[in-house]
Design an enzyme around this catalytic site. Sequence first.
Site, short mmCIF file in Angstrom:
data_model
loop_
_atom_site.label_atom_id
_atom_site.label_comp_id
_atom_site.label_asym_id
_atom_site.label_seq_id
_atom_site.Cartn_x
_atom_site.Cartn_y
_atom_site.Cartn_z
N GLU A 23 -6.21 -0.57 0.87
CA GLU A 23 -6.04 -1.83 1.60
C GLU A 23 -6.93 -1.85 2.85
OE1 GLU A 23 -1.90 -3.80 1.09
OE2 GLU A 23 -1.49 -1.66 1.39
N GLU B 246 1.07 1.49 -5.11
CA GLU B 246 2.42 1.31 -4.59
C GLU B 246 3.46 1.11 -5.70
OE1 GLU B 246 -0.24 0.13 -1.14
OE2 GLU B 246 -0.26 -0.02 -3.32
#
Length: 791
Positions: A644, A664
Site C-alpha cells: 500500500e 490481508e
Amino acid sequence: MSQVSGRTPILIGVGQASERLEDPDYRRLSPIDLAAKAARAACADTLASADLIAHIDAIYAIRTVADSVPAPMRAQRAPFGSPQNTPAAVAERIGAQPKLAVYSPACGDEPQKLLGEACERLFDGELRMVLLCGAEAASTQRAAQAAGEKLDWSEQSDQPLDDRHWNVGGMRTKHMNDHNMIVPTSVYPLLENARRARMGLSREAYAEEMGRLFAPFSLVAANNPHAASRKSRSVEQIVTVDADNRMIADPHPRAVVARDQVNQGAALLLTTVDTARELGVPQSQWVFLHGYAAADERHVLERQDLGASAAMAGVYHQALGEAGVSIEQIQYLDIYSCFPIAVFSALDALGLSSDDPRGLTLTGGLPFFGGPGNNYSMHAIAELALRLRANPGSFGLVGANGGFMNTHAAGVYSTTPCEWKQCDSSDLQQHIDALPAPAFTQKPEGWGRVESYTVLHGKTGPSDVIVIGRLERTGERFVANSIAADSEALQMFTTQDGLQQRVLVCWHQGVNRFAMSEASLQRQIPRPPLILQPSYESVKVERYGHVLEVMIDRPEVSNALLPETNDELEQIFNAYEADDTLWVAIISGAGDKAFCTGNDLKAASTGRRMWMPRTGFGGLTARPNRVKPVICAVNGYAMGGGFEIALACDLIVADDAAQFALSEVRVGLLAGAGGLQRLTRQIPLKQAMEMILTGRRVAAQEAKELGFVNRVVPQGTALQGARALANELLECSPNSIRLSKELLNEQARYASEGDAIVANYRAIDKVVNSEDRIEGVMAFAQKRKPVWKNR
C-alpha cells in the site's frame, strides 16, 4: 373461550432456576445445568397430562456471555470451557431429541426476538413444540477462579447446530473502540449524561431521579426468590457513593449498574393450540403473543439525540399497535433496566413517569434481580406469564434491549385468545435507517463544546474522561479522551459539571485527545517541528543534495511497521514537504529480504494498542494532496501495508526478486490503507480483483507488465535504480513537477476526461509566471543545462 385457529402459537410453560453462593444447597451448577433445570421446570409448569419432553422438536438457546466475544477471546472469558453445542447439551440433560438446535446471537433482546421467530415457525407448521432457554453461572465461575479451583464445563457434540454467532461487532465501530467506548459501563454513562443535558438537570438532581427510579425495583427484587440481591434499597442508599457503592462511571454508582455476578437460568415452552389440547395442557396455562416488534438503532455516534432511542420508541409503539391496545390498557410492565437511561428512554417514548403505579419491573431489574447476560428478558417473560395467568384477560408488556441501546424488541402478552398475526418491522427499520445523522469527524482539531461526557472510575478513584462534543468551527460531532495523567482535566470533570465545557481537541497516535487550554495541550502533546531530526528510532534518513533517502530500518522483522515507526515516517515526510530545498524523496527498506511487510502482526497479537498517523500507513497512504514526488525502491517483499505504501508513491523501482501482494485477506483483514482503491485504479480491474480477493503474490516482471511498477533492476539494486530515476527527475524543473502533481490532484475530482481537460487549473497560471519557466526557455535557447530555482 372464543375459538382461534389450532395453528395459533401459545406459551404454555415457564421455568426459572437459580442458586447463590451462600445457599445451603449450593451445588456449583454450570450454565447448562441451570438452563436444563429451568427447562424441566417449564415442562412441569404446563400441568400437562403427558410427558412433553419427547415432543420438543426445537431448542433455542440464548448465547452465553463467554461465547459473546470473538472465538480467540473465549478461553479467557470461559476458563472452564463451554459446550460445543449448547442446545444439544441442554437436550441431553433433559432427555429431548430436537430436530432443530439454534444458538442465538449475543444481545439482550434475543429472548423476545427468538420467541417471535418460534411462534412464526409454529404457526407455519414447521415445528410442534419449542423450548427457549438460557443461563449464566458467572458467580460460580468467579468464586471458583478466586479459590483456584478447576471446573470442567466443556462438552463435545456432533449434533447439527444453527449457530448465529456472536454478531455484536457492528455495535461498536473501530473509532469507538479506539476511544474506550467498548463496554456498557463506559458507553451508557455518555447516553445518560446526554439525557441529563436535554432535561436541563444538575448532577445532583439527576442522581436523585435515578434513585427514585430504581428504589422500587430493589423492593421487587427483595421479594423475588430468584433475585441475586434480596436487599431493598432506599433512594439515598442508591445515590450515595461510598465504599460499598463506589462510582463506576459518572453518573453511575454501582447500585444502578446491571449485576452480572449471578447464577440464573430461565426457560419457556411454546406450542400450538392443537398440540396443547392433544397433550392435555389446561387452557388456564395458555398465554398468547398479541403483538411484537424488533428494530436496530443507529450506532451511538450517529444518533441525533444520544439520550434517546428512536428504534426503542418505534418498537414499543408497533408492538402495542399490533396488539390493538394502548399503554393505558397494559397492567404489567417489565422495562429492560441495565442502566437508568434504558428505562428513562422507554418512559420518555411511552409517556410514562418513573412512579407509575403499575411498576416498571416484574423481576426486580438487572441491577438487583440480576443481569444473566443476554438472557434477562426471558426471566421477565416468565414472570409476566405467571401474573397474566393469575389475572386472566389482563395484558402485559416486555421490552428488551441489547448492546448500547442498539437493538430492541418488545412483546405484548395476554391470556385473552387472539388469532395469530405475524408482525413485520421492516418499515420501522427502514425509517430508523433513514434518520439523519449529525456531521461527524474522526480527526477533530480545535475548540469544541462538550455534548456529553463520563469520568471512568477505578477502585482507587477517577481515572479517565471520555467526551462527546461538537466542534465550534464546523458543528461536527467528535469523541475524545483525556490525556493520561492530565490532572487538570480530571479534576475539572470530577468536581464540576462537564456539560457544555469548552475543550481543545487534537488527534494524536490514533486517538482524539483533549485538554482544557492550548498551553496544556501543547505541553502534554507537543507538535513535532517541521525539520528533519538527526536520528530516528526505526528509520534512517540521508539527504544528498535535493534528494531525501528514507530507509525503514527494521530488517529483523522484514521492515514491518510499529505505530511509532509510522509516526516517525509521518514526521519525516512532513519535513520533506516543508523543505523547499528537497525536491525528490526515495523510500526503501533495510536489507535485501523485504521492502516492508506491512503492520507488525506479532506486536499486534500481544494486545498492544495499534494506530496509524493522520497521513496514513508509512506517513504516505493518506496524504492525498502531496505535490513532491516520492519513489519507492522495492527489494524483496512488499506485502500488505508495504504494498500500500508502494502504491501511494509516484514511481516504483523493483529488483527482480521483488514480490507484491495485498495479503490481508489471508490473515482475516483487508487492505484499509488505500490499497484496494489504488490498485483497482492503477491496473485492469479484473487483475486487481484477483490480487485482492486471493492475496496472491505478483513478481516484479509481472508487476511491470500489469503497470504498477516502472522499472525492474537486478536483485539487490532497487535503491541504486531509484537513485538513477531520481537523477532523471532532477534534470527537470522541480517547480513544474510540483505543479504537475498539483494539477493531477485537482483533476482527480472530475469523473470524465473531457471535463478534466477543459477545467481551469491554478497550476497553469503558476507555471506561466514562474522563474523556472523563464530559465527553462532561456537555457534551451542558449543550449545549456538549466539552473532550477524551484520557483
